[in-house]
Design a protein around this motif. Structure first.
Motif, short mmCIF file in Angstrom:
data_model
loop_
_atom_site.label_atom_id
_atom_site.label_comp_id
_atom_site.label_asym_id
_atom_site.label_seq_id
_atom_site.Cartn_x
_atom_site.Cartn_y
_atom_site.Cartn_z
N ASP A 32 0.81 -1.22 0.00
CA ASP A 32 0.00 0.00 0.00
C ASP A 32 0.84 1.27 0.00
N ARG A 33 2.14 1.13 0.17
CA ARG A 33 3.03 2.30 0.13
C ARG A 33 3.89 2.29 -1.13
N THR A 34 3.36 1.67 -2.18
CA THR A 34 4.02 1.66 -3.48
C THR A 34 3.09 2.26 -4.52
N PRO A 35 3.62 2.68 -5.67
CA PRO A 35 2.76 3.20 -6.74
C PRO A 35 1.97 2.11 -7.46
N PHE A 36 2.18 0.83 -7.08
CA PHE A 36 1.44 -0.26 -7.70
C PHE A 36 -0.01 -0.32 -7.19
N ARG A 37 -0.26 0.23 -6.03
CA ARG A 37 -1.63 0.24 -5.50
C ARG A 37 -2.49 1.20 -6.31
N THR A 38 -3.72 0.80 -6.60
CA THR A 38 -4.64 1.66 -7.34
C THR A 38 -4.90 2.94 -6.56
N PRO A 39 -4.72 4.11 -7.17
CA PRO A 39 -4.92 5.38 -6.45
C PRO A 39 -6.35 5.53 -5.96
N ASP A 40 -6.51 6.22 -4.84
CA ASP A 40 -7.84 6.45 -4.28
C ASP A 40 -8.73 7.20 -5.27
N SER A 41 -8.13 8.07 -6.08
CA SER A 41 -8.94 8.84 -7.04
C SER A 41 -9.64 7.91 -8.03
N VAL A 42 -8.96 6.84 -8.44
CA VAL A 42 -9.57 5.86 -9.37
C VAL A 42 -10.66 5.07 -8.64
N LEU A 43 -10.38 4.63 -7.43
CA LEU A 43 -11.35 3.87 -6.66
C LEU A 43 -12.63 4.68 -6.44
N GLU A 44 -12.46 5.94 -6.07
CA GLU A 44 -13.62 6.79 -5.79
C GLU A 44 -14.42 7.07 -7.06
N SER A 45 -13.73 7.27 -8.18
CA SER A 45 -14.42 7.53 -9.43
C SER A 45 -15.24 6.31 -9.87
N VAL A 46 -14.68 5.12 -9.73
CA VAL A 46 -15.39 3.91 -10.10
C VAL A 46 -16.61 3.71 -9.20
N ALA A 47 -16.44 3.93 -7.91
CA ALA A 47 -17.57 3.79 -6.98
C ALA A 47 -18.70 4.74 -7.36
N LYS A 48 -18.36 5.95 -7.72
CA LYS A 48 -19.36 6.94 -8.11
C LYS A 48 -20.09 6.52 -9.38
N ALA A 49 -19.37 5.93 -10.33
CA ALA A 49 -19.98 5.51 -11.59
C ALA A 49 -20.87 4.28 -11.41
N LEU A 50 -20.50 3.39 -10.47
CA LEU A 50 -21.26 2.16 -10.28
C LEU A 50 -22.51 2.36 -9.42
N ALA A 51 -22.51 3.34 -8.55
CA ALA A 51 -23.62 3.52 -7.62
C ALA A 51 -24.99 3.58 -8.31
N PRO A 52 -25.16 4.33 -9.41
CA PRO A 52 -26.49 4.39 -10.05
C PRO A 52 -26.92 3.08 -10.69
N LEU A 53 -25.98 2.13 -10.89
CA LEU A 53 -26.32 0.86 -11.52
C LEU A 53 -26.85 -0.16 -10.51
N GLY A 54 -26.73 0.15 -9.22
CA GLY A 54 -27.19 -0.74 -8.17
C GLY A 54 -28.70 -0.62 -7.94
N PRO A 55 -29.18 -1.15 -6.82
CA PRO A 55 -28.39 -1.67 -5.71
C PRO A 55 -27.85 -3.08 -6.01
N PHE A 56 -26.74 -3.41 -5.36
CA PHE A 56 -26.13 -4.72 -5.49
C PHE A 56 -26.23 -5.44 -4.15
N ALA A 57 -26.42 -6.75 -4.20
CA ALA A 57 -26.48 -7.53 -2.96
C ALA A 57 -25.11 -8.09 -2.59
N ASP A 58 -24.47 -8.78 -3.55
CA ASP A 58 -23.21 -9.48 -3.26
C ASP A 58 -22.15 -9.11 -4.28
N GLY A 59 -20.97 -8.75 -3.80
CA GLY A 59 -19.89 -8.30 -4.68
C GLY A 59 -18.62 -9.09 -4.49
N LEU A 60 -17.84 -9.18 -5.57
CA LEU A 60 -16.56 -9.90 -5.56
C LEU A 60 -15.47 -8.98 -6.08
#
Length: 250
Positions: A32-60
């Motif tokens: 988590d202290r390397t540049p190989f970890r996905t940046p929080d900005s990408v994680l947050e952007s994906v979460a924002k894009a997926l939210a309207p497609l839900g709701p989801f029950a189970d995720g992998l």
């Protein structure tokens, strides 16, 4: 590139001369202290894009690493979140990093994404930054496995960044990295598969459709657009719409 709490040059060298699994076991405590970890900005952007497609029950979270994607899923899924990875070291970090706090149940499974030890029990599968570990010829099998663990209508989502142009420094850095890895794998065993330029969007979309997905692309507006107007980052959303090719019982 690496801060004082990140891995040393020697540690990175040992990792690079190991197998992929062993290498990530070694890297896990400092990943988590390397540049190989996905940046929080990408994680947050994906979460924002997926939210309207839900709701989801189970995720992998596929190839979950230290659990950054699983953490995103805890905000999108109501019932359960599962992380799967073949590195025991990465899973151990994830167990301590992602702790349930009254939300969905969280579970961790050690397994190979090319032969998932799971059943069709998920509405949403995500993956972040793992596809460089799969050779192009492995994509059909990988996508068939994802198809097999999704319920009908379930979605498989992952971000893709536009590749840098040859006029950019990043293009030559990625080309150089891939070249070094190919030379390393030609001279050393076991191989360490990690190629940044092997995951080509056109091929990926074709293989997803062959695996029984209907595929859509969503621009991630937080990252802006290139000079030609195309998005710098997109979210691939593949929906299970039909049985996998050659399997009428899926």
């Amino acid at each position: 590139m690496f801060g004082p709490e990140g891995p040393s040059l020697r540690e990175l060298a040992v990792q690079a001369l190991s197998s992929v699994e062993r290498g990530y076991d070694l890297l896990a405590p400092k990943f988590d202290r390397t540049p190989f970890r996905t940046p929080d900005s990408v994680l947050e952007s994906v979460a924002k894009a997926l939210a309207p497609l839900g709701p989801f029950a189970d995720g992998l979270d596929l190839c979950c690493g230290t659990g950054a994607g699983a953490q995103v899923l805890t905000g999108l899924c109501r019932h359960s979140v599962t992380g799967v990875d073949f590195s025991a070291g990465m899973l151990d970090v994830a167990r301590h990093r992602v702790r349930p706090t009254g939300g969905p149940e969280v579970a961790w499974v050690r397994g190979d994404a090319r032969a998932l030890p799971l059943r069709a029990a998920f509405d949403l599968v995500v993956s972040f930054g793992a596809f460089g570990h799969f050779l192009p010829r492995e994509l059909p099998g990988l996508f068939t496995e994802v198809h097999s663990v999704l319920r009908p209508g379930g979605r498989f989502a992952f971000p893709v960044l536009a590749p840098p142009r040859p006029t950019r420094t990043g293009y030559w850095m990625l080309l150089g990295f891939d070249t070094v890895m190919r030379v390393r794998n030609a001279l050393w065993r076991p191989p360490f598969v990690m190629y940044y330029r092997a995951f080509r969007l056109g091929t990926v979309l074709d293989e997803l459709e062959r695996a029984g997905f209907g595929v859509g692309l969503h621009a991630l507006p937080e990252f802006g657009r290139r000079d030609d107007g195309s998005p710098r980052a997109r979210l691939v959303v593949a929906r299970r719409t039909q049985p996998a090719a050659g399997n009428v019982n899926s």
